[in-house]
Design a protein around this motif. Structure first.
Motif, mmCIF file in Angstrom:
data_model
loop_
_atom_site.group_PDB
_atom_site.id
_atom_site.type_symbol
_atom_site.label_atom_id
_atom_site.label_comp_id
_atom_site.label_asym_id
_atom_site.label_seq_id
_atom_site.Cartn_x
_atom_site.Cartn_y
_atom_site.Cartn_z
ATOM 1 N N SER A 1 -7.339 -40.532 9.583
ATOM 2 C CA SER A 1 -6.317 -40.639 8.543
ATOM 3 C C SER A 1 -6.886 -40.108 7.238
ATOM 4 C CB SER A 1 -5.874 -42.097 8.359
ATOM 5 O OG SER A 1 -6.967 -42.899 7.945
ATOM 6 N N SER A 2 -6.034 -39.936 6.281
ATOM 7 C CA SER A 2 -6.480 -39.424 4.990
ATOM 8 C C SER A 2 -7.264 -40.502 4.240
ATOM 9 C CB SER A 2 -5.280 -38.990 4.149
ATOM 10 O OG SER A 2 -4.408 -40.089 3.947
ATOM 11 N N THR A 3 -8.064 -40.068 3.286
ATOM 12 C CA THR A 3 -8.852 -41.003 2.486
ATOM 13 C C THR A 3 -7.932 -41.912 1.688
ATOM 14 O OG1 THR A 3 -10.555 -39.320 2.306
ATOM 15 C CG2 THR A 3 -10.671 -41.146 0.750
ATOM 16 N N TRP A 4 -8.275 -43.196 1.630
ATOM 17 C CA TRP A 4 -7.461 -44.139 0.861
ATOM 18 C C TRP A 4 -7.451 -43.730 -0.607
ATOM 19 C CZ3 TRP A 4 -8.736 -48.395 -2.624
ATOM 20 C CH2 TRP A 4 -7.628 -49.195 -2.923
ATOM 21 N N ASP A 5 -6.280 -43.685 -1.187
ATOM 22 C CA ASP A 5 -6.127 -43.158 -2.544
ATOM 23 C C ASP A 5 -5.479 -44.155 -3.485
ATOM 24 O OD1 ASP A 5 -3.664 -43.216 -1.417
ATOM 25 O OD2 ASP A 5 -3.334 -41.051 -1.413
ATOM 26 N N CYS A 6 -5.779 -45.439 -3.292
ATOM 27 C CA CYS A 6 -5.267 -46.489 -4.178
ATOM 28 C C CYS A 6 -3.743 -46.546 -4.180
ATOM 29 C CB CYS A 6 -5.790 -46.306 -5.603
ATOM 30 S SG CYS A 6 -7.587 -46.282 -5.720
ATOM 31 N N GLY A 7 -3.126 -46.158 -3.079
ATOM 32 C CA GLY A 7 -1.679 -46.219 -2.995
ATOM 33 C C GLY A 7 -0.950 -45.047 -3.611
ATOM 34 N N THR B 1 -4.089 -34.889 -4.156
ATOM 35 C CA THR B 1 -4.427 -33.468 -4.157
ATOM 36 C C THR B 1 -5.943 -33.318 -4.259
ATOM 37 O OG1 THR B 1 -4.358 -33.178 -6.571
ATOM 38 C CG2 THR B 1 -2.270 -32.966 -5.372
ATOM 39 N N ALA B 2 -6.394 -32.112 -4.020
ATOM 40 C CA ALA B 2 -7.837 -31.842 -4.115
ATOM 41 C C ALA B 2 -8.345 -32.007 -5.533
ATOM 42 C CB ALA B 2 -8.127 -30.431 -3.613
ATOM 43 N N ARG B 3 -7.460 -31.927 -6.527
ATOM 44 C CA ARG B 3 -7.890 -32.079 -7.917
ATOM 45 C C ARG B 3 -8.305 -33.506 -8.241
ATOM 46 N NH1 ARG B 3 -6.596 -28.591 -11.922
ATOM 47 N NH2 ARG B 3 -6.049 -30.312 -13.304
ATOM 48 N N MET B 4 -7.985 -34.440 -7.373
ATOM 49 C CA MET B 4 -8.359 -35.834 -7.612
ATOM 50 C C MET B 4 -9.796 -36.123 -7.212
ATOM 51 S SD MET B 4 -4.827 -37.579 -6.247
ATOM 52 C CE MET B 4 -5.417 -39.248 -6.451
ATOM 53 N N GLN B 5 -10.482 -35.176 -6.581
ATOM 54 C CA GLN B 5 -11.861 -35.376 -6.152
ATOM 55 C C GLN B 5 -12.820 -35.250 -7.336
ATOM 56 O OE1 GLN B 5 -12.316 -33.437 -1.919
ATOM 57 N NE2 GLN B 5 -11.415 -31.969 -3.300
#
Length: 415
Positions: free
Chosen positions: A308-314, A319-323
């Motif tokens: 599954s995708s990485t948990w992103d705080c809901g 997007t890749a810019r959040m890395q």
């Protein structure tokens, strides 16, 4: 991996005709220790600030030449102050690191070349997620990264271990002397270099190979062809082989040592015993890791492994810019050394309730280029432009210049 070692070769060849080691003055060793500490710490700091993958690796060459200079400096200081163990271990570690750096730095540059070949960019900020697309290259680059950081059970660990053992031995047994102080300086420099190197290659491997692609070039990357990854596999094998067979390698470099500073047999015996114990521990570690991998595979056999995708705080639209970016990862460390690095920062901060654009860029220039080379050559160019009228293109005028020069020289000589 070879060309930049010619300076080290020149230093060693010079030592062979400057008299017996006992006659070397201590300030020779102190000079190399100082140069090595500054080069090592400065090189890794400027590497940590880079966004260009190959330029980052080039700065690590500055760092590793500093480590080699530290080893040679400890060897010369030990010889000058009558501490044969420090002399032998310093020179031994420095010579072995010459080999090691040639191996793992070549591996890393080949890995960087494979990345550039697959993506068309050297900008770390535009990469990401390459381990899924280039698993072989990622694995070999990881081996080179761990080796250059001096982590066991790889070759970089062996050469740096010898330097640590020699330096700590001088601190513990040389009493209040120059050898003890030199060992203390070397330990502090090596520890700082090692910690910063781990931070730097954590940044590099994490941003380049982990996470998600930050651009189309990284998203469309494919594994390097066999002509590119087979040499990387051979070099990675050498990194592991030297890490496991340290005593054998020490025996191979002994003739080079004897040409500069013949080591005491007792020191060689103690070092060989230490390295065999290290090799045994490294082999046990690798066997344990392989056993755990086999157990894991058997436990997962026949089971469905979910992804599954990485948990992103809901957050609903990641997007890749959040890395993390390379700049944000290294930022806290670079701010600690901001007075030395003096980065140039460009900010476009968000404004309003619903900002549409924002950006942040940082660039860390080479201080010698910014404050020495560019001003110097700029001044020379300015003066040359002002003297352009001297070059008229007439041979008769050039003959006149030569004649006037000869007259001036004759008058100066006669005067």
């Amino acid at each position: 991996g070879v060309m930049i070692k010619t300076g080290i070769y020149g230093l060693l060849r010079t030592l062979t005709f400057l008299g017996p080691p006992a006659a070397w003055p201590a300030w020779w060793g102190w000079t190399l220790i100082g140069v090595g500490a500054v080069s090592g710490v400065g090189g890794v700091l400027f590497a940590l600030a880079q966004h260009d993958l190959k330029r980052l690796l080039a700065y690590h060459s500055v760092e590793n030449i500093g480590i080699i200079a530290l080893g040679l400096g400890l060897g010369m200081l030990g010889a000058a102050t009558g501490h044969p163990a420090l002399a032998a271990l310093g020179l031994m570690g420095g010579l072995l690191h010459v080999w090691n750096h040639a191996i793992f730095k070549t591996l890393l540059f080949l890995g960087a070349g494979a990345v550039v070949h697959a993506t068309g960019t050297r900008n770390i900020e535009q990469l990401g997620g390459l381990l899924k697309r280039m698993p072989r290259t990622g694995l070999f680059f990881l081996v080179g990264s761990a080796a250059i950081c001096g982590l066991p059970p790889l070759n970089g660990f062996i050469s740096e271990l010898l330097l640590y053992v020699g330096a700590f031995g001088a601190i513990a047994h040389a009493g209040p002397s120059q050898a003890a102080v030199g060992g203390l300086v070397a330990v502090g420099a090596l520890a700082l270099i090692g910690g910063l190197a781990v931070a730097c290659f954590t940044k590099v491997f994490g941003i380049v190979f982990l996470g998600e692609p930050r651009g189309d070039a990284a998203a469309g990357a494919d594994e390097a062809p066999s002509a590119m990854w087979i040499p990387m596999a051979a070099l990675a094998g050498l990194c592991v082989g030297i890490g496991l067979l340290g005593p054998v390698v020490i025996a191979a470099i002994r003739p080079s040592m004897e040409g500069v500073l013949p080591p005491a047999p007792s020191v060689l015996h103690d070092v060989s015993g230490l390295l065999w114990r290290v090799s045994g521990a490294a082999a046990a570690l690798m066997v344990l890791a392989a056993a755990l991998a086999i157990v894991r595979r058997r436990l997962l056999a026949g089971r469905i492994v979910g992804r599954s995708s990485t948990w992103d705080c809901g957050y609903a639209a990641p997007t890749a810019r959040m890395q993390y970016t390379a700049s944000s990862f290294a930022g806290p460390i670079l701010r600690m050394f901001g007075a030395l690095l003096r980065p140039r920062v460009h900010r476009h901060l968000p404004t309003g309730l619903f900002p549409r654009q924002a950006s942040f860029e940082s660039h860390t220039d080479d201080p010698f280029s910014r404050y020495a080379y560019v001003p110097l050559f700029g001044a020379v160019g300015w003066i040359a432009d002002r003297l352009r009228w001297v070059q008229q293109g007439h041979n008769q005028l050039y003959v006149l210049y030569i004649a006037l020069t000869l007259v001036i020289l004759l008058l100066w000589k006669l005067g």
